[in-house]
Design a protein around this motif. Structure first.
Motif, short mmCIF file in Angstrom:
data_model
loop_
_atom_site.label_atom_id
_atom_site.label_comp_id
_atom_site.label_asym_id
_atom_site.label_seq_id
_atom_site.Cartn_x
_atom_site.Cartn_y
_atom_site.Cartn_z
N GLN A 162 -12.64 10.44 0.19
CA GLN A 162 -12.21 11.38 -0.84
C GLN A 162 -10.70 11.25 -1.09
N ALA A 163 -9.95 11.07 -0.03
CA ALA A 163 -8.50 10.90 -0.19
C ALA A 163 -8.18 9.58 -0.88
N LEU A 164 -8.96 8.54 -0.63
CA LEU A 164 -8.76 7.27 -1.32
C LEU A 164 -9.03 7.42 -2.81
N THR A 165 -10.09 8.14 -3.15
CA THR A 165 -10.39 8.39 -4.57
C THR A 165 -9.26 9.19 -5.22
N ALA A 166 -8.76 10.19 -4.51
CA ALA A 166 -7.65 10.99 -5.03
C ALA A 166 -6.38 10.16 -5.18
N ALA A 167 -6.24 9.10 -4.35
CA ALA A 167 -5.06 8.24 -4.42
C ALA A 167 -5.18 7.18 -5.52
N GLY A 168 -6.31 7.14 -6.21
CA GLY A 168 -6.47 6.20 -7.32
C GLY A 168 -7.26 4.95 -6.99
N ILE A 169 -7.99 4.96 -5.88
CA ILE A 169 -8.83 3.82 -5.50
C ILE A 169 -10.25 4.15 -5.96
N PRO A 170 -10.73 3.49 -7.02
CA PRO A 170 -12.05 3.85 -7.55
C PRO A 170 -13.22 3.36 -6.70
N GLY A 171 -13.03 2.32 -5.89
CA GLY A 171 -14.14 1.82 -5.10
C GLY A 171 -13.71 1.35 -3.73
N VAL A 172 -14.60 1.56 -2.75
CA VAL A 172 -14.35 1.14 -1.37
C VAL A 172 -15.60 0.41 -0.89
N LEU A 208 0.84 -1.20 0.00
CA LEU A 208 0.00 0.00 0.00
C LEU A 208 0.88 1.25 0.00
N ALA A 209 0.53 2.18 -0.86
CA ALA A 209 1.28 3.43 -0.94
C ALA A 209 1.01 4.29 0.29
N ALA A 210 1.90 5.23 0.55
CA ALA A 210 1.80 6.08 1.74
C ALA A 210 0.52 6.91 1.74
N ASN A 211 0.10 7.41 0.58
CA ASN A 211 -1.12 8.23 0.55
C ASN A 211 -2.37 7.39 0.82
N ILE A 212 -2.34 6.12 0.45
CA ILE A 212 -3.47 5.22 0.73
C ILE A 212 -3.51 4.90 2.22
N VAL A 213 -2.35 4.64 2.81
CA VAL A 213 -2.28 4.36 4.25
C VAL A 213 -2.77 5.57 5.04
N ALA A 214 -2.39 6.76 4.62
CA ALA A 214 -2.84 7.97 5.30
C ALA A 214 -4.35 8.13 5.19
N ALA A 215 -4.93 7.81 4.02
CA ALA A 215 -6.38 7.90 3.82
C ALA A 215 -7.13 6.87 4.64
N LEU A 216 -6.48 5.77 4.98
CA LEU A 216 -7.10 4.74 5.81
C LEU A 216 -6.99 5.04 7.31
N GLY A 217 -6.37 6.14 7.66
CA GLY A 217 -6.27 6.53 9.07
C GLY A 217 -4.89 6.36 9.65
N GLY A 218 -3.92 6.04 8.83
CA GLY A 218 -2.55 5.90 9.31
C GLY A 218 -2.16 4.47 9.63
N VAL A 219 -0.88 4.28 9.85
CA VAL A 219 -0.33 2.95 10.11
C VAL A 219 -0.92 2.36 11.39
N ASP A 220 -1.14 3.19 12.40
CA ASP A 220 -1.66 2.67 13.67
C ASP A 220 -3.11 2.22 13.57
N ASN A 221 -3.82 2.59 12.51
CA ASN A 221 -5.21 2.17 12.33
C ASN A 221 -5.31 0.82 11.60
N LEU A 222 -4.23 0.36 10.98
CA LEU A 222 -4.25 -0.89 10.23
C LEU A 222 -3.98 -2.08 11.13
N LYS A 223 -4.85 -3.08 11.05
CA LYS A 223 -4.59 -4.34 11.73
C LYS A 223 -3.90 -5.31 10.78
N SER A 224 -4.44 -5.42 9.56
CA SER A 224 -3.85 -6.30 8.56
C SER A 224 -4.28 -5.85 7.18
N GLN A 225 -3.53 -6.30 6.19
CA GLN A 225 -3.87 -6.01 4.79
C GLN A 225 -3.37 -7.16 3.94
N LYS A 226 -4.14 -7.48 2.90
CA LYS A 226 -3.78 -8.59 2.05
C LYS A 226 -4.46 -8.43 0.70
#
Length: 96
Positions: free
Chosen positions: A70-80, A32-50
Motif C-alpha cells: 500500500q505504501a508503494l502504491t501511495a509512493a507512485g509504484i503502480p505494480g510490484v 530510489l526515493a526515501a518513501n519507496i525505500v521505507a515501503a521496502l522495509g528500510g535501507v537495512d532490508n535492501l541487498k541491491s537495486q538496479k
C-alpha cells in the motif's frame, strides 16, 4: 498511553531534562526515493537495486515480508512483482 502522557507532562515542566525520542528519518538510496525505500522495509532490508529497463527496477531484499504494498502504491509504484529469492521488480512506468 499513560507513559506518553506522563512523558509529555514532565517534558512541559522540565524541557531540558527529559530527552526527546529519536525520530527515524527515511533514507534514500541511489535511484530510489526515501518513501519507496521505507515501503521496502528500510535501507537495512535492501541487498541491491538496479534499473533493468525503462519501466522496471529490480530490488533484492533480505526479508520480502517487510514490503508494504500500500505504501508503494501511495509512493507512485503502480505494480510490484515478487519473485523467488527475495527479488522484487518495481514497475515504475517511465520514472525508473
Amino acid at each position: 498511553m499513560f507513559e506518553k502522557m506522563q512523558r509529555a507532562f514532565w517534558k512541559a515542566l522540565t524541557p531540558d531534562l527529559v530527552v526527546d525520542e529519536p525520530k527515524v528519518i527515511p533514507q534514500s538510496v541511489a535511484g530510489l526515493a526515501a518513501n519507496i525505500v521505507a515501503a521496502l522495509g528500510g535501507v537495512d532490508n535492501l541487498k541491491s537495486q538496479k534499473a533493468v529497463a525503462l519501466t522496471r527496477v529490480r530490488v533484492e531484499l533480505r526479508d520480502v515480508a517487510r514490503v508494504d504494498r500500500q505504501a508503494l502504491t501511495a509512493a507512485g509504484i503502480p505494480g510490484v512483482m515478487t519473485l523467488d529469492g527475495g527479488v522484487v521488480h518495481l514497475i515504475t512506468g517511465l520514472q525508473a
